[in-house]
Write a protein that holds these residues in place. Structure first.
Motif, PDB file in Angstrom:
ATOM      1  N   ALA A  94       0.828  -1.202   0.000  1.00 54.28           N
ATOM      2  CA  ALA A  94       0.000   0.000   0.000  1.00 54.28           C
ATOM      3  C   ALA A  94       0.862   1.251   0.000  1.00 54.28           C
ATOM      4  CB  ALA A  94      -0.917  -0.006   1.221  1.00 54.28           C
ATOM      5  N   LEU A  95       1.986   1.201   0.731  1.00 60.06           N
ATOM      6  CA  LEU A  95       2.846   2.383   0.798  1.00 60.06           C
ATOM      7  C   LEU A  95       3.821   2.428  -0.380  1.00 60.06           C
ATOM      8  CD1 LEU A  95       3.571   2.434   4.605  1.00 60.06           C
ATOM      9  CD2 LEU A  95       2.369   4.170   3.304  1.00 60.06           C
ATOM     10  N   ALA A  96       4.514   1.311  -0.618  1.00 61.22           N
ATOM     11  CA  ALA A  96       5.613   1.340  -1.585  1.00 61.22           C
ATOM     12  C   ALA A  96       5.122   1.524  -3.013  1.00 61.22           C
ATOM     13  CB  ALA A  96       6.425   0.050  -1.481  1.00 61.22           C
ATOM     14  N   LEU A  97       3.910   1.076  -3.312  1.00 61.61           N
ATOM     15  CA  LEU A  97       3.446   1.179  -4.697  1.00 61.61           C
ATOM     16  C   LEU A  97       3.072   2.606  -5.084  1.00 61.61           C
ATOM     17  CD1 LEU A  97       1.500  -2.124  -5.206  1.00 61.61           C
ATOM     18  CD2 LEU A  97       3.603  -1.389  -6.293  1.00 61.61           C
ATOM     19  N   ARG A  98       3.093   3.507  -4.096  1.00 63.52           N
ATOM     20  CA  ARG A  98       2.904   4.919  -4.469  1.00 63.52           C
ATOM     21  C   ARG A  98       4.125   5.448  -5.188  1.00 63.52           C
ATOM     22  NH1 ARG A  98      -0.898   7.646  -0.513  1.00 63.52           N
ATOM     23  NH2 ARG A  98       0.249   9.502  -1.097  1.00 63.52           N
ATOM     24  N   THR A  99       5.236   4.736  -5.118  1.00 61.06           N
ATOM     25  CA  THR A  99       6.441   5.153  -5.832  1.00 61.06           C
ATOM     26  C   THR A  99       6.685   4.179  -6.972  1.00 61.06           C
ATOM     27  OG1 THR A  99       7.825   3.753  -4.486  1.00 61.06           O
ATOM     28  CG2 THR A  99       7.483   5.972  -3.705  1.00 61.06           C
ATOM     29  N   SER A 100       7.657   4.496  -7.809  1.00 63.86           N
ATOM     30  CA  SER A 100       7.991   3.562  -8.884  1.00 63.86           C
ATOM     31  C   SER A 100       9.483   3.654  -9.169  1.00 63.86           C
ATOM     32  CB  SER A 100       7.192   3.899 -10.139  1.00 63.86           C
ATOM     33  OG  SER A 100       7.549   5.191 -10.560  1.00 63.86           O
ATOM     34  N   PHE A 201      -0.982  -4.055  -6.876  1.00 64.09           N
ATOM     35  CA  PHE A 201      -1.174  -4.346  -5.461  1.00 64.09           C
ATOM     36  C   PHE A 201      -1.412  -5.844  -5.270  1.00 64.09           C
ATOM     37  CE2 PHE A 201      -3.874  -4.754  -1.675  1.00 64.09           C
ATOM     38  CZ  PHE A 201      -3.083  -4.103  -0.749  1.00 64.09           C
ATOM     39  N   ALA A 202      -2.313  -6.387  -6.079  1.00 62.89           N
ATOM     40  CA  ALA A 202      -2.624  -7.817  -5.961  1.00 62.89           C
ATOM     41  C   ALA A 202      -1.384  -8.652  -6.228  1.00 62.89           C
ATOM     42  CB  ALA A 202      -3.747  -8.180  -6.928  1.00 62.89           C
ATOM     43  N   ALA A 203      -0.590  -8.257  -7.241  1.00 65.13           N
ATOM     44  CA  ALA A 203       0.615  -9.023  -7.571  1.00 65.13           C
ATOM     45  C   ALA A 203       1.597  -8.992  -6.414  1.00 65.13           C
ATOM     46  CB  ALA A 203       1.262  -8.450  -8.824  1.00 65.13           C
ATOM     47  N   MET A 204       1.732  -7.823  -5.783  1.00 66.92           N
ATOM     48  CA  MET A 204       2.711  -7.707  -4.708  1.00 66.92           C
ATOM     49  C   MET A 204       2.262  -8.498  -3.486  1.00 66.92           C
ATOM     50  SD  MET A 204       4.740  -4.375  -3.532  1.00 66.92           S
ATOM     51  CE  MET A 204       5.939  -4.429  -2.224  1.00 66.92           C
ATOM     52  N   VAL A 205       0.969  -8.463  -3.184  1.00 71.59           N
ATOM     53  CA  VAL A 205       0.478  -9.231  -2.034  1.00 71.59           C
ATOM     54  C   VAL A 205       0.621 -10.731  -2.321  1.00 71.59           C
ATOM     55  CG1 VAL A 205      -1.527  -9.773  -0.608  1.00 71.59           C
ATOM     56  CG2 VAL A 205      -1.061  -7.421  -1.252  1.00 71.59           C
ATOM     57  N   ALA A 206       0.288 -11.144  -3.556  1.00 73.30           N
ATOM     58  CA  ALA A 206       0.428 -12.562  -3.897  1.00 73.30           C
ATOM     59  C   ALA A 206       1.882 -12.991  -3.768  1.00 73.30           C
ATOM     60  CB  ALA A 206      -0.068 -12.799  -5.318  1.00 73.30           C
ATOM     61  N   SER A 207       2.792 -12.152  -4.298  1.00 72.71           N
ATOM     62  CA  SER A 207       4.214 -12.464  -4.248  1.00 72.71           C
ATOM     63  C   SER A 207       4.716 -12.505  -2.804  1.00 72.71           C
ATOM     64  CB  SER A 207       4.974 -11.420  -5.056  1.00 72.71           C
ATOM     65  OG  SER A 207       6.337 -11.496  -4.795  1.00 72.71           O
ATOM     66  N   GLY A 208       4.304 -11.503  -2.007  1.00 77.28           N
ATOM     67  CA  GLY A 208       4.743 -11.447  -0.616  1.00 77.28           C
ATOM     68  C   GLY A 208       4.224 -12.622   0.185  1.00 77.28           C
TER      69      GLY A 208
END
Lengths: 306, 306
Positions: A94-100, A201-208
């Motif tokens: 939620a926080l990190a995806l505000r950056t790229s 977001f979904a990809a990062m949560v799935a990966s995490g």
């Protein structure tokens, strides 16, 4: 077919390999599951995270603390580890995806570092750098003793097969194709009406979460929980494995992990400075083979390789 | 010791940290500003500076040995960085993500090569002069205000020299960037690389020089601090983390912001470490960095819209 073949070959290896390699391969399979998780985010979505150790450690410590201090059984401990991985990855995403780009890499690195330091800070419970050894009683799942080499290998194989087939299914599903499209051209995907931020977001949560599963199972199978697994090195290693094996290929992470594991295993007989190999491999890969092993195979022999 | 003198001691220690940090971070900031390269190996250049200082002072005894180290270490490390730039970074055409991976590899190569040659021990370097100055403290006694000399409150001449030398070097850097032709060319490259190329600026040579200069500053900072800390092959991690924090909080690539942030972080790190635990100080700082990058990517002191 190819993927089922690999699983079958690994099952056959269970009966054929000598004890030493048998144990190594169990370890490689759990670590390859971690690499598969990393590949979901890096290889398919194109987000380079330098903080996946945080998710791995969330699973590892969620499981370990649950078993050690709350007196949970193995099953409940694993569940707690997976749940804590999901929560941590959702928060960070939620926080990190505000950056790229570069900022995303540094933000994930910093979160992972903060997590690592937090583990050290609460050394009273986590035993810090030293880590702790899981009690034998906490490592029995459904009557199977996961510390015995045979069941350990099969459990690792089950985990690896689930992660491999899940990755394959995810990549072939429309969701996975959108992720690849985001990697290739985000603007165009957004213009087509997809919510790219939600997909990321979904990809990062799935990966995490998948990384946390690997972490929890790793702790369960090898019976050790320590802060090393939260350090920067364990964020860099999956990147190295995926780069070596080939980012954005389903089999790449396993090939990369296997190759690197044995490279380090062989060189640690010669010198204590085995991370030198990792450094040379990283520089060499970025210079000469940014596609990795399976990436080269795809480019030269088989264009349809998933 | 009471609170007042304790705070003053913490501030003085913090000032030494801040001075060294300002030098290290200015190098990192310069490299990021001009080349847009995030140099993860910056901490290893710092470490090499300290280790080289140990070699030189072993070879040439006495204060002249240390003076020689002050010159030789930054030059050698700078030359090494130039070589790394030409052989690795240039061939990646300074792509931000791939250079990060390559500098991570470089980090491991430098660190592990040091482990193989210099060994795992921490070794001290003796400062050329190191007299102790006790500091007075104004205290209200039974008969009015009086100067007392609390036990433990003091600073060494070497620490004062470190602060002074860091200030002098930073002034020299500012003069170099603002008043010389080479500095002008560097700033032009930072402002607009393509336009600079069009005006005949040899961008590749500017990049090599910048990378060498940045690494040299880290090495110089390390030579200054090595009489206070010992030289060790893993000593690069902390300066790297702190410089990152400073550069990000100060605004990526902005030199005045970097200096301001270095003083802020150095002092608060000193003060928090004395009164609370150093790990807690680092956790807070890393979280602060992550949040600054997420919510204020231009840094706390950076201008908007860059």
């Amino acid at each position: 077919m190819l993927h089922l073949g690999l699983i079958a070959a690994l099952l056959a290896a269970h009966f054929l390999l000598p004890a030493y390699h048998h144990g190594n391969l169990a370890r490689v399979m759990v670590l390859a599951s971690y690499a598969l998780a990393y590949n979901l985010l890096f290889g398919y979505t194109g987000l380079l995270s330098l903080g996946h150790a945080l998710f791995f450690a969330a699973g590892l410590y969620g499981m370990g603390m649950g078993v050690q201090h709350l007196g949970l059984g193995a099953g409940a401990g694993l569940m707690l580890g997976i749940a804590s991985g999901a929560v941590v990855s959702a928060l960070v995403a939620a926080l990190a995806l505000r950056t790229s780009g570069v900022a995303f890499m540094i933000v994930t690195l910093m979160f992972a570092q903060a997590g690592f330091l937090t583990i050290l800070h609460f050394g009273e419970w986590t035993r810090g750098d030293e880590g702790f050894v899981l009690a034998q009683a906490g490592r029995v799942l459904w009557g199977m003793d996961l510390s015995a080499p045979g069941t350990r290998y099969l459990a690792a194989l089950v985990l690896f097969s689930i992660c491999l087939l899940l990755s394959l299914a995810l990549v072939r599903a429309p969701f996975g194709r959108v992720l690849v499209a985001i990697r290739e051209n985000e603007e165009r995907v957004r213009m087509l009406g997809y919510d790219t931020q939600a997909h990321r977001f979904a990809a990062m949560v799935a990966s995490g979460t998948m990384a946390a599963v690997a972490g929890a199972v790793y702790g369960m199978l090898f019976g050790y929980v320590g802060a090393t697994f939260a350090s920067v090195q364990y964020s860099i290693l999956p990147l190295l494995w995926v780069l070596l094996g080939g980012a954005g290929t389903v089999l790449g992470p396993f090939i990369g992990t296997l190759f690197m594991f044995y490279l380090i295993d062989l060189s640690s007989g010669l010198t204590t400075a085995y991370m030198l190999i990792a450094g040379v491999a990283l520089v060499g890969l970025t210079l000469f083979a940014p596609q990795g092993i399976m990436g080269e195979v795809r480019r030269r022999f088989w264009r349809g390789l998933p | 010791m009471e609170f007042g003198p304790h705070l003053m001691l913490a501030t003085l220690e913090g000032a030494v940290t801040a001075a060294v940090l300002a030098l290290t971070a200015a190098g990192l900031s310069l490299v990021f500003g001009v080349m847009r390269v995030v140099n993860i190996a910056h901490g290893e250049f710092f470490m090499l500076g300290a280790v080289l200082a140990w070699w030189v002072t072993q070879a040439v005894a006495g204060p002249w040995g240390f003076a020689l180290a002050l010159v030789v270490a930054p030059l050698l490390v700078g030359a090494l960085a130039v070589a790394a730039d030409v052989t690795i970074l240039k061939r990646l055409s300074y792509d931000p993500e791939r250079t990060i991976v390559a500098t991570i590899g470089l980090l491991y190569i430098l660190q592990q090569l040091t482990l193989m040659t210099y060994g795992p021990d921490a070794r001290p370097v003796v400062a050329p002069f190191n007299a102790r100055i006790a500091l007075p403290w104004l205290e209200r006694g039974p008969d009015g205000w009086a100067l007392t000399w609390p036990w433990g409150l003091g600073i060494t001449t070497w620490k004062l020299t470190v602060i002074g030398a860091a200030g002098a070097v930073l002034c020299a850097l500012w003069l170099f960037l603002a008043r010389t032709r080479v500095g002008l060319v560097m700033r032009a490259t930072q402002a607009d690389r393509e336009m600079a190329t069009a005006f005949g600026v040899p961008v590749e040579r500017v990049y090599a020089l910048t990378f060498g200069l940045g690494a040299g500053m880290a090495a110089l900072a390390a030579v200054l601090i090595v009489p206070i800390q010992q030289a060790h092959y893993l000593m690069g991690a902390d300066p790297l983390l702190l410089s990152f924090i400073v550069v990000i909080i100060g605004g990526l690539g902005s030199l005045p912001g970097t200096l301001l942030a270095a003083v802020l972080i150095g002092l608060s790190d000193g003060i928090i470490s004395v009164f609370f635990s150093p790990t807690l100080a680092k956790i807070l700082a890393t979280l602060l960095v992550a949040l600054v990058l997420v919510f204020r990517p231009q840094g706390l002191f950076g201008a908007r819209g860059r």
